[in-house]
Design an enzyme around this catalytic site. Sequence first.
Site, short mmCIF file in Angstrom:
data_model
loop_
_atom_site.label_atom_id
_atom_site.label_comp_id
_atom_site.label_asym_id
_atom_site.label_seq_id
_atom_site.Cartn_x
_atom_site.Cartn_y
_atom_site.Cartn_z
N GLY A 14 0.84 -1.20 0.00
CA GLY A 14 0.00 0.00 0.00
C GLY A 14 0.86 1.24 0.00
O GLY A 14 0.48 2.29 0.50
N SER A 16 1.78 3.13 -2.50
CA SER A 16 1.63 4.06 -3.62
C SER A 16 0.94 5.36 -3.21
O SER A 16 0.94 6.33 -3.96
CB SER A 16 0.81 3.41 -4.75
OG SER A 16 -0.53 3.19 -4.29
N ARG A 41 -1.18 -2.33 -6.41
CA ARG A 41 -1.61 -2.87 -7.69
C ARG A 41 -1.23 -1.97 -8.87
O ARG A 41 -0.92 -2.48 -9.96
CB ARG A 41 -3.14 -3.05 -7.69
CG ARG A 41 -3.65 -4.11 -6.72
CD ARG A 41 -5.13 -3.94 -6.46
NE ARG A 41 -5.41 -2.62 -5.90
CZ ARG A 41 -6.63 -2.26 -5.48
NH1 ARG A 41 -7.66 -3.10 -5.56
NH2 ARG A 41 -6.83 -1.05 -4.98
N ASP A 89 -0.99 -7.49 -6.96
CA ASP A 89 -2.26 -7.55 -6.24
C ASP A 89 -2.06 -8.51 -5.08
O ASP A 89 -2.05 -9.73 -5.26
CB ASP A 89 -3.39 -8.04 -7.17
CG ASP A 89 -4.72 -8.12 -6.42
OD1 ASP A 89 -5.76 -8.28 -7.07
OD2 ASP A 89 -4.70 -8.03 -5.16
N LEU A 90 -1.92 -7.96 -3.90
CA LEU A 90 -1.52 -8.76 -2.73
C LEU A 90 -2.66 -9.63 -2.21
O LEU A 90 -2.44 -10.47 -1.34
CB LEU A 90 -1.03 -7.83 -1.62
CG LEU A 90 0.24 -7.04 -1.95
CD1 LEU A 90 0.43 -5.89 -0.97
CD2 LEU A 90 1.47 -7.94 -1.96
N SER A 166 -4.38 -2.24 11.43
CA SER A 166 -5.80 -2.56 11.61
C SER A 166 -6.55 -1.22 11.62
O SER A 166 -6.29 -0.36 10.81
CB SER A 166 -5.99 -3.36 12.91
OG SER A 166 -7.34 -3.67 13.12
N TYR A 180 -15.81 -3.44 6.16
CA TYR A 180 -14.42 -3.11 6.53
C TYR A 180 -14.03 -3.59 7.93
O TYR A 180 -13.05 -4.29 8.12
CB TYR A 180 -14.30 -1.59 6.43
CG TYR A 180 -13.05 -0.95 6.90
CD1 TYR A 180 -13.02 -0.25 8.11
CD2 TYR A 180 -11.89 -1.01 6.15
CE1 TYR A 180 -11.86 0.38 8.55
CE2 TYR A 180 -10.72 -0.38 6.59
CZ TYR A 180 -10.73 0.31 7.77
OH TYR A 180 -9.59 0.93 8.22
N LYS A 184 -10.81 -5.94 9.63
CA LYS A 184 -9.81 -5.35 10.54
C LYS A 184 -9.81 -6.10 11.88
O LYS A 184 -8.78 -6.22 12.54
CB LYS A 184 -10.08 -3.86 10.74
CG LYS A 184 -9.82 -3.02 9.49
CD LYS A 184 -8.36 -3.09 9.04
CE LYS A 184 -8.01 -2.06 7.98
NZ LYS A 184 -6.62 -2.14 7.52
#
Length: 320
Positions: A14, A16, A41, A89-90, A166, A180, A184
Amino acid sequence: MKYTLEDQVVLITGGSQGLGKEFAKKYYNETENTKIIVVSRSEAKLLDTCNEIRLAAHLRKETSDEGQVQHKLATPLDPVQRLFYFPCDLSCYESVENLFNVLRDFELLPTQTLCCAGGSVPKLFRGLSGQELNQGMDINYKTTLNVAHQLALAEQTREHHLIIFSSVTALYPFVGYSQYAPAKAAIKSLVAILRQELTNFRVSCVYPGNFESEGFTLEQVTKPKITKLIEGPSDAIPCKEACDIVATSLARGQDDVFTDFVGWMIMGMDLGLTSKRSRFVALQWIFGILLNIVVVPFYLVGCSWYIRKWFRESDSKKAT
Ligand SMILES: NC(=O)C1=CN([C@@H]2O[C@H](COP(=O)(O)OP(=O)(O)OC[C@H]3O[C@@H](n4cnc5c(N)ncnc54)[C@H](OP(=O)(O)O)[C@@H]3O)[C@@H](O)[C@H]2O)C=CC1
Ligand SMILES: CCCCCCCCCCCCCCCC(=O)[C@@H](N)CO
């Protein structure tokens, strides 16, 4: 295992934009030797981020920039460079396996990993699509799960610092975050188990309150009013401030990290069988017990009444 910025190989998922990008900047600007790999991604966003970070650093040093450099993790790799990116793409396990094979090939297996990849689509449950619901688990849980598993396989004995992100909503889930908060909360559960099993790892978990980022701006568009009202006490702080708070807390040896008082307080109310390695943990625990006895019952009754009232008013508006 002390948290330091220098002489590391740090993997930032993440990276980017948002908090991940802030951490990439922090490592790049505050160290001489640390190598940084940012993953997300979008290759376009990753390249822009790398160029922006490098150019800003060169401008500050008033040195002439040597022009376009190779940031992508690909042959030939310029060993002088310290900032790299790799699009992935994790949420796809095979893609993460490939990422770790590339890191191994370039001898860039990380010593620290920040799992910043995540994001929410705050909507009422019935307003969510099947794709949004499944993306919630993919983006917020599977991205962390896949990276943590590949790390655990790659680092059987060497020390590693795994820093997972988290949210306060894992400790206090509420209306509008059904896509969401459960993901988390799953992260919180995973962290507790990894701490028991990965004995050569330091596993830190960050429970941020609101902070300004591209993701936060986007989520405001769909966020129901009732959700904004409940999370009102958590004012959005600047992204760089959140980054500095987290880095300072980790350097102090804390492993259950919050970014604001509301997060500290709610963490204190979250008792149960997972130990807290937070700031002023004894005070947090006592304060949490008192709040659970004196305030929480009234807060929950009041909050429940208010939510029902909000739905009644929404339904009557729809009916007219
Ligand atoms: N902002 C806030 O108020 C809060 C944020 N948090 C958490 O903190 C973390 C950082 O938040 P924030 O900076 O706002 O995040 P942003 O939404 O701004 O950025 C999310 C990052 O994750 C990447 N990403 C998303 N899905 C994937 C995927 N499948 N594979 C790889 N990368 C992915 C995105 O890049 P790309 O699109 O290129 O894939 C982007 O770089 C997140 O985990 C978030 O849930 C917690 C509490 C509050
Ligand atoms: C005694 C009882 C007191 C209760 C006070 C309640 C205050 C609730 C604050 C919730 C803040 C949630 C921030 C996380 C948001 C997040 O993760 C999203 N921005 C996703 O990015």
